[in-house]
Design a protein around this motif. Structure first.
Motif, PDB file in Angstrom:
ATOM      1  N   ILE A   1      54.393  77.143 117.074  1.00  0.00           N
ATOM      2  CA  ILE A   1      53.552  77.827 118.286  1.00  0.00           C
ATOM      3  C   ILE A   1      53.483  76.619 119.339  1.00  0.00           C
ATOM      4  O   ILE A   1      53.479  77.096 120.614  1.00  0.00           O
ATOM      5  N   ASP A   2      53.066  75.595 118.927  1.00  0.00           N
ATOM      6  CA  ASP A   2      52.944  74.433 120.172  1.00  0.00           C
ATOM      7  C   ASP A   2      54.393  74.384 120.707  1.00  0.00           C
ATOM      8  O   ASP A   2      54.167  74.317 122.262  1.00  0.00           O
ATOM      9  N   ASP A   3      55.575  74.301 120.251  1.00  0.00           N
ATOM     10  CA  ASP A   3      56.682  74.093 120.763  1.00  0.00           C
ATOM     11  C   ASP A   3      57.032  75.306 121.734  1.00  0.00           C
ATOM     12  O   ASP A   3      57.542  75.168 122.804  1.00  0.00           O
ATOM     13  N   ALA A   4      56.638  76.514 121.158  1.00  0.00           N
ATOM     14  CA  ALA A   4      56.847  77.737 121.808  1.00  0.00           C
ATOM     15  C   ALA A   4      56.166  77.829 123.195  1.00  0.00           C
ATOM     16  O   ALA A   4      56.651  78.331 124.220  1.00  0.00           O
ATOM     17  N   THR A   5      54.910  77.633 123.069  1.00  0.00           N
ATOM     18  CA  THR A   5      53.994  77.662 124.194  1.00  0.00           C
ATOM     19  C   THR A   5      54.385  76.621 125.412  1.00  0.00           C
ATOM     20  O   THR A   5      54.090  76.937 126.368  1.00  0.00           O
TER      21      THR A   5
ATOM     22  N   ALA B   1      41.635  81.651 110.758  1.00  0.00           N
ATOM     23  CA  ALA B   1      40.654  80.625 111.062  1.00  0.00           C
ATOM     24  C   ALA B   1      40.940  79.650 111.876  1.00  0.00           C
ATOM     25  O   ALA B   1      42.074  78.920 111.596  1.00  0.00           O
ATOM     26  N   TYR B   2      40.264  79.260 113.058  1.00  0.00           N
ATOM     27  CA  TYR B   2      41.044  77.915 113.940  1.00  0.00           C
ATOM     28  C   TYR B   2      39.611  76.986 113.614  1.00  0.00           C
ATOM     29  O   TYR B   2      38.504  77.262 113.681  1.00  0.00           O
ATOM     30  N   ALA B   3      40.142  75.857 113.486  1.00  0.00           N
ATOM     31  CA  ALA B   3      38.996  74.548 113.299  1.00  0.00           C
ATOM     32  C   ALA B   3      39.040  74.085 114.692  1.00  0.00           C
ATOM     33  O   ALA B   3      39.723  74.615 115.489  1.00  0.00           O
ATOM     34  N   GLU B   4      37.731  73.117 114.637  1.00  0.00           N
ATOM     35  CA  GLU B   4      37.535  72.892 116.204  1.00  0.00           C
ATOM     36  C   GLU B   4      38.890  71.769 116.497  1.00  0.00           C
ATOM     37  O   GLU B   4      39.548  71.098 115.741  1.00  0.00           O
ATOM     38  N   THR B   5      39.260  71.823 117.764  1.00  0.00           N
ATOM     39  CA  THR B   5      40.246  71.060 118.231  1.00  0.00           C
ATOM     40  C   THR B   5      40.220  69.315 117.982  1.00  0.00           C
ATOM     41  O   THR B   5      41.064  68.649 117.646  1.00  0.00           O
ATOM     42  N   ALA B   6      38.811  68.940 118.203  1.00  0.00           N
ATOM     43  CA  ALA B   6      38.604  67.452 118.042  1.00  0.00           C
ATOM     44  C   ALA B   6      38.974  66.985 116.655  1.00  0.00           C
ATOM     45  O   ALA B   6      39.340  65.876 116.534  1.00  0.00           O
TER      46      ALA B   6
ATOM     47  N   GLY C   1      43.505  61.132 124.409  1.00  0.00           N
ATOM     48  CA  GLY C   1      44.877  61.095 124.880  1.00  0.00           C
ATOM     49  C   GLY C   1      45.881  61.610 123.956  1.00  0.00           C
ATOM     50  O   GLY C   1      47.066  61.844 124.306  1.00  0.00           O
ATOM     51  N   ALA C   2      45.742  61.895 122.791  1.00  0.00           N
ATOM     52  CA  ALA C   2      46.600  62.561 121.918  1.00  0.00           C
ATOM     53  C   ALA C   2      46.634  63.847 122.194  1.00  0.00           C
ATOM     54  O   ALA C   2      45.787  64.611 122.208  1.00  0.00           O
ATOM     55  N   ARG C   3      48.041  64.587 121.690  1.00  0.00           N
ATOM     56  CA  ARG C   3      48.110  65.937 121.583  1.00  0.00           C
ATOM     57  C   ARG C   3      47.555  66.662 120.441  1.00  0.00           C
ATOM     58  O   ARG C   3      47.562  66.174 119.326  1.00  0.00           O
ATOM     59  N   SER C   4      46.627  67.655 120.810  1.00  0.00           N
ATOM     60  CA  SER C   4      46.050  68.285 119.664  1.00  0.00           C
ATOM     61  C   SER C   4      47.098  69.493 119.140  1.00  0.00           C
ATOM     62  O   SER C   4      47.372  70.195 119.919  1.00  0.00           O
ATOM     63  N   ALA C   5      47.295  69.561 117.872  1.00  0.00           N
ATOM     64  CA  ALA C   5      48.079  70.338 117.181  1.00  0.00           C
ATOM     65  C   ALA C   5      47.266  71.855 117.037  1.00  0.00           C
ATOM     66  O   ALA C   5      45.820  71.579 117.049  1.00  0.00           O
ATOM     67  N   THR C   6      47.976  72.949 117.195  1.00  0.00           N
ATOM     68  CA  THR C   6      47.347  74.201 117.109  1.00  0.00           C
ATOM     69  C   THR C   6      46.964  74.366 115.678  1.00  0.00           C
ATOM     70  O   THR C   6      47.693  74.374 114.618  1.00  0.00           O
ATOM     71  N   PRO C   7      45.559  74.283 115.269  1.00  0.00           N
ATOM     72  CA  PRO C   7      45.207  74.393 113.811  1.00  0.00           C
ATOM     73  C   PRO C   7      45.346  76.101 113.328  1.00  0.00           C
ATOM     74  O   PRO C   7      44.833  76.746 114.071  1.00  0.00           O
ATOM     75  N   ILE C   8      46.099  76.191 112.232  1.00  0.00           N
ATOM     76  CA  ILE C   8      46.288  77.475 111.509  1.00  0.00           C
ATOM     77  C   ILE C   8      45.974  77.464 110.110  1.00  0.00           C
ATOM     78  O   ILE C   8      46.579  76.462 109.378  1.00  0.00           O
ATOM     79  N   GLN C   9      45.362  78.456 109.589  1.00  0.00           N
ATOM     80  CA  GLN C   9      45.036  78.466 108.330  1.00  0.00           C
ATOM     81  C   GLN C   9      45.468  79.859 107.709  1.00  0.00           C
ATOM     82  O   GLN C   9      44.850  80.930 108.516  1.00  0.00           O
TER      83      GLN C   9
END
Length: 246
Positions: free
Chosen positions: A138-142, A209-214, A221-229
């Motif tokens: 998802i991250d790479d496609a977006t 379900a999406y968890a909090e990005t933090a 400064g770090a890239r946040s991965a898209t959380p997928i459950q």
């Protein structure tokens, strides 16, 4: 006396002929069908399992002043999205175009309808067989699609639900039999064998379900991965049984 016998025999013969010519629904009250002495029950059985495959629906949507400009922008972005999917080991035959459309876009003013430009939509569905890679896909496609990327939905599935369906089917039949036995005992009758059996199947799962990005960021400064459950899926078998009453 002989005359009376002949009249009686003639009446009997006429009655037999009339009964033979009657419709089944007329005769049936005299001779009840087996189905009229029966118990109808519904049973349900559910088994949960972890999904092992996902279908990702995504694409691009862009508006430009001309058809060619919109088509070119969409084509460039969609090519990058498909390349990103393939780079994440999604097979080419697991990527299928779902929709491609071009529509004129209008603004409404005091002077009437004014052409604003054209919108191009292009979407695909991609089958992800390794759920561990779904977040990266998802991250790479977006990133590849840029600001015109559209991610519609994710559908989790169990590729072969047959074993779970078999377990749920046994539970559903047991549930129906218990209900039928309870009804028979409460009615003072003896439960016989099942006459007919039918079933329906459905698979359900909770929303993604999406968890909090933090939680997934080491620092600002770090890239946040898209959380997928993926969660769990529930396979449910519903059966309808008709038991005869002995």
């Amino acid at each position: 006396m002989n005359k009376f016998k002949c009249l009686f025999l003639s009446f009997g013969s006429l009655l037999v002929i009339l009964l033979a010519g009657c419709e089944q629904q007329i005769v049936s009250p005299l001779f009840p069908a087996p189905e009229s002495r029966s118990i109808h029950v519904n049973g349900s059985g559910s088994v949960t399992g972890e999904p092992d495959i996902a279908t990702l629906y995504l694409g691009v949507s862009v508006e430009k002043e001309t058809v060619e400009a919109a088509r070119e922008a969409a084509a460039s972005a969609m090519t990058a999205v498909i390349d990103a999917l393939k780079a994440n080991d999604i097979a080419e035959n697991d990527i299928q175009t779902e929709n491609f459309s071009i529509y004129p876009q209008y603004d409404w003013t005091d002077e009437g309808r004014v052409l604003r430009g054209y919108r191009v939509n292009n979407s695909v569905r991609a089958k992800v067989r390794d759920l561990e890679t779904l977040s990266d896909i998802i991250d790479d496609a977006t990133r590849a699609g840029g600001d015109i990327i559209v991610v519609d939905s994710i559908q989790f599935m169990i590729e072969d639900p047959t074993p779970l369906q078999a377990q749920a089917r046994v539970l559903a039949v047991k549930d129906a039999k218990v209900k039928a036995q309870t009804l028979a005992e409460a009615s003072g009758v003896t439960l016989g064998k099942p006459i007919t059996i039918s079933e329906t199947t459905r698979t359900t799962g909770p929303p993604i379900a999406y968890a909090e990005t933090a939680e997934f960021a080491a620092d600002d400064g770090a890239r946040s991965a898209t959380p997928i459950q993926a969660g769990e899926l529930t396979v449910t078998i519903n059966v309808t049984l008709v038991y005869e009453i002995e």
